[in-house]
Each structure stands twice: as structure tokens, then as C-alpha cells.
Design a protein around this motif. Structure first.
Motif, mmCIF file in Angstrom:
data_model
loop_
_atom_site.group_PDB
_atom_site.id
_atom_site.type_symbol
_atom_site.label_atom_id
_atom_site.label_comp_id
_atom_site.label_asym_id
_atom_site.label_seq_id
_atom_site.Cartn_x
_atom_site.Cartn_y
_atom_site.Cartn_z
ATOM 1 N N GLU A 113 0.127 7.040 2.079
ATOM 2 C CA GLU A 113 0.370 7.293 3.482
ATOM 3 C C GLU A 113 -0.921 7.151 4.290
ATOM 4 N N GLN A 114 -2.048 7.125 3.605
ATOM 5 C CA GLN A 114 -3.322 6.956 4.286
ATOM 6 C C GLN A 114 -3.339 5.615 5.006
ATOM 7 N N GLU A 115 -3.807 5.622 6.250
ATOM 8 C CA GLU A 115 -3.872 4.389 7.029
ATOM 9 C C GLU A 115 -5.055 3.565 6.553
ATOM 10 N N THR A 116 -4.811 2.304 6.258
ATOM 11 C CA THR A 116 -5.875 1.430 5.784
ATOM 12 C C THR A 116 -5.975 0.200 6.663
ATOM 13 N N THR A 117 -7.142 -0.436 6.590
ATOM 14 C CA THR A 117 -7.397 -1.659 7.350
ATOM 15 C C THR A 117 -7.454 -2.823 6.381
ATOM 16 N N LYS A 118 -6.755 -3.896 6.695
ATOM 17 C CA LYS A 118 -6.766 -5.065 5.824
ATOM 18 C C LYS A 118 -7.945 -5.948 6.204
ATOM 19 N N SER B 255 -6.587 2.387 -0.058
ATOM 20 C CA SER B 255 -6.094 3.764 0.029
ATOM 21 C C SER B 255 -6.584 4.565 -1.172
ATOM 22 N N ASN C 223 0.859 -1.176 0.000
ATOM 23 C CA ASN C 223 0.000 0.000 0.000
ATOM 24 C C ASN C 223 0.889 1.218 0.000
ATOM 25 N N GLY D 194 -12.072 2.283 4.766
ATOM 26 C CA GLY D 194 -10.623 2.385 4.786
ATOM 27 C C GLY D 194 -9.908 1.106 4.391
#
Length: 389
Positions: free
Chosen positions: A9-14, A54, A6, A51
């Protein structure tokens, strides 16, 4: 690009893969409104709300879907599945996204075959066929504004394809390719080395596609025909309509004029990708097996383009020659859709009643954001009431 990387820089959830795939099963079941609406849902749900993806990855996937052949929404979905879990994710998401509309089209096809000769069914499609012309006209108008802008070359390509499709409603594959080449030469004339690399990128998927053909007889013909058609769908699934008409009606004689318009109508009243109309065509030719062969054929190029090109996507996505070629082909596809409106209207809008239904449908679409299935349902009622005995 690695499937799990990914770069934003955006925080993502797997998300768990079953939950991720389940979302596309849900979207394929309730997602109406065409490719732009479906792509918008993916952004709102997967990027903004959950989220899971990204923003950068989503934008890259959308660019891929616009550049490469295939219906935009299906291609974007498969690409996002690839990002989540590689080939497994792409495969699972692709099947989940297409399966609901495929099953709905099978049910509608069976009902059409069984009841198509009855007056009430004929009355419904009398009205639906006229409304579909209004829907395609509106879509052609929106696509024209979106893809051509003020570019004189693209408008010229649009005009040539619109006139040629309206005048001789046949496959115009060589005109699509010529449009891409002309735009490439005019806007991004390549050096010898650039030309070699661009050609290689354009035809990378071809050997893999050819290696997949392993059926016989009528099913092979259906599969090969729709696989070829899948390579000339850019952006809107409606781009396949003018390409199919010449082959399905005039070439292979699989469907009559009215059956073809009914096939487009069936795609409009089901969620998911518009190109699922091919399953209706396949069903009329060879039952469930024919519908399956047609659906696999139309979506296989989409799937292979993503799986084969996604790993090297960042290398070729900004290639100016490839972008110019795609812009030319997209302008050609938009012109062909406009020409198809004329071709199909000759068969579906032919008396004052169908003219009225078409005109009202078009006015409603331009004035209000009415979901297409609701509009088609109203047109079906109008057809039942107005169709001459």
C-alpha cells in the motif's frame, strides 16, 4: 508476481529505467562492507529515500536472496531489477551492479601479474594476506550469530563442516546437500506430495543452466567450475571461499596457496560482491577471457534463479521443506567458512609479524567499524615495513 505489480500500500515512484540501473552502477562502484551493508544501502536509498521500491517488495526480495543460492546482495539487486522491468531490468541491473568491481579486479589482476614478483608487491600482500584472515574470522563470527541462534542441529552441522573443511580442504558438495536434507527431515518432514513439489522447486533452474554451456577448452572448464560453485553460495559471498579452495588449488592446480589468499584479498579491496574474487582466479588462468568466463559462471546461477523463480515466488517462498533445506545448507556454509579460516591461516599467518597483523586487524574489526579497504591498506603498509628482507 508481475514485474510491474506493486503489492504494497506504500506509495512508490516508478523511476526511469536508466536512472534505476544507474543507481546500481553507482552502488557497485562505491559499495563496500559486504552483503548486509549493501542490502542496507538498497533499503535506505530505494525504499526510504527515493520510494522506488515498496517495503513489502524489498522484504520479499531479501527473503528470496536468503533462500536461494547466490551472493545475497547481487541476488537482491537482480530481483529488484526484475520487479522494475522484468527480464530486461534484471539483466541491466545485474550487469551494472557487477561491472565496476569486475573492471577493478581486472586492473588489479593485470598489476599483480606484472609486478607480483617484485619485493614491494610481495611485501604488500604479505600484510594483506594476514589481514584477510582477520576479516574472514570476523565475518564467520557474525554469520554464526546471525544464522545459527540456539538451534542444536544447526550447531552440529556447523561443527561437522568446520572440522571437515579444516581437516581436508576440499570440495564438500555432498556434505552441503546432506546438511540440507537432514534439516529438512528433522524439522519439516514432508509428505510424498510435498517432497515431490520441493524437489521440483529445488532443481527447476538446472535444465536452463545446462543449456547455456557453449564454450570450449579451458574457458569451458573455468565456466563450468564456477557455475557449479555459484550454486553453493548462500548469504555471504565468503561462502564460496572454502568451496573454491579445494578445486582451484588442489584439484585443478590453477593457483598456489598464496595466490589463492591474494585472490580473496583482491575481492576485499574492491566494492561490490565478494565473489568477484573468481575473476582474479580466471585472469591468472586464462587472461581477460578467463576472468570473464569465471565471472559469468559464478553469477549465471544467481541470475537464472531470480528470472526463473521470481514469477512463482509467492507460491514457494513459504514452503517449510524448502526453508528447512536452505537453513541446513546455510549452517553448512557458515561452518565451511569457519574451517576455511584455519586452512587459509596456515598459509598466511606463519610468523610473529603476520600473527601481529592478523591479531591487530581482528581487534580493530571487533572494536571499531573500520571499512575493510582502509584496514587492508594499513595492512599493506605494515607488510611493506615488516616483511623480512
Amino acid at each position: 508476481m508481475s514485474p510491474q505489480t506493486n503489492s504494497s500500500e506504500q506509495e512508490t515512484t516508478k523511476a526511469p529505467l536508466p536512472e534505476f540501473v544507474g543507481y546500481f552502477l553507482w552502488l557497485g562502484t562505491v559499495g563496500f562492507g559486504g552483503p548486509i551493508a549493501l542490502a542496507g544501502h538498497m533499503q535506505q536509498d530505494l525504499v526510504d529515500k527515493r520510494g522506488w521500491i515498496s517495503k513489502e517488495d524489498y522484504v520479499e526480495g531479501l527473503a528470496l536472496a536468503q533462500l536461494a543460492p547466490g551472493p545475497l546482495a547481487a541476488q537482491l539487486a537482480i530481483y529488484l531489477g526484475y520487479l522494475r522491468a522484468g527480464v530486461l531490468g534484471a539483466t541491466a541491473v545485474g550487469v551494472a551492479f557487477v561491472l565496476p568491481s569486475f573492471l577493478m579486479v581486472l586492473a588489479l589482476s593485470a598489476a599483480y601479474v606484472r609486478f607480483g614478483g617484485l619485493p614491494w608487491m610481495q611485501g604488500m600482500f604479505y600484510g594483506i594476506g594476514a589481514a584477510v584472515i582477520g576479516i574472514i574470522t570476523r565475518s564467520a563470527f557474525k554469520l554464526t550469530k546471525l544464522t545459527l541462534g540456539k538451534d542444536k542441529l544447526l550447531w552440529g552441522i556447523f561443527a561437522v563442516l568446520a572440522i571437515s573443511t579444516a581437516w581436508t580442504p576440499r570440495e564438500v558438495t555432498w556434505l552441503f546437500l546432506l546438511a540440507g536434507v537432514v534439516t529438512l527431515v528433522v524439522k519439516a518432514f514432508p509428505s510424498h506430495e510435498q517432497a515431490r513439489r520441493s524437489v521440483a522447486m529445488l532443481f527447476t533452474p538446472a535444465p536452463a543452466m545446462l543449456a547455456t554451456f557453449g564454450v570450449n577448452g579451458t574457458l569451458l572448464s573455468i565456466f563450468l567450475y564456477f557455475a557449479k560453485a555459484g550454486m553453493f553460495v548462500f548469504g555471504s559471498g565468503l561462502a564460496v571461499v572454502p568451496f573454491l579452495y579445494g578445486g582451484v588449488v588442489q584439484g585443478h592446480h590453477w593457483l598456489t596457496d598464496h595466490q589463492f589468499v591474494d585472490a580473496v584479498a583482491v575481492a576485499m579491496i574492491t566494492p561490490g560482491p565478494v565473489v568477484i574474487t573468481v575473476a582474479f582466479i580466471g585472469y591468472l588462468v586464462a587472461g581477460v577471457a578467463g576472468a570473464t568466463a569465471a565471472a559469468v559462471g559464478i553469477f549465471l546461477p544467481v541470475y537464472l534463479v531470480v528470472v526463473l523463480l521470481a514469477p512463482s515466488y509467492k507460491r514457494w517462498a513459504k514452503n517449510p521443506q524448502l526453508n528447512a533445506f536452505v537453513r541446513g545448507v546455510t549452517a553448512a556454509a557458515t561452518g565451511a567458512i569457519a574451517g576455511a579460516v584455519v586452512v587459509l591461516a596456515r598459509r598466511s599467518v606463519y610468523d610473529w609479524r603476520t600473527i601481529l597483523i592478523c591479531a591487530v586487524s581482528l581487534a580493530v574489526l571487533f572494536r571499531w567499524k573500520v571499512p575493510e579497504p582502509i584496514l587492508i591498506a594499513c595492512a599493506a603498509v605494515a607488510g611493506l615495513l615488516l616483511r623480512p628482507a
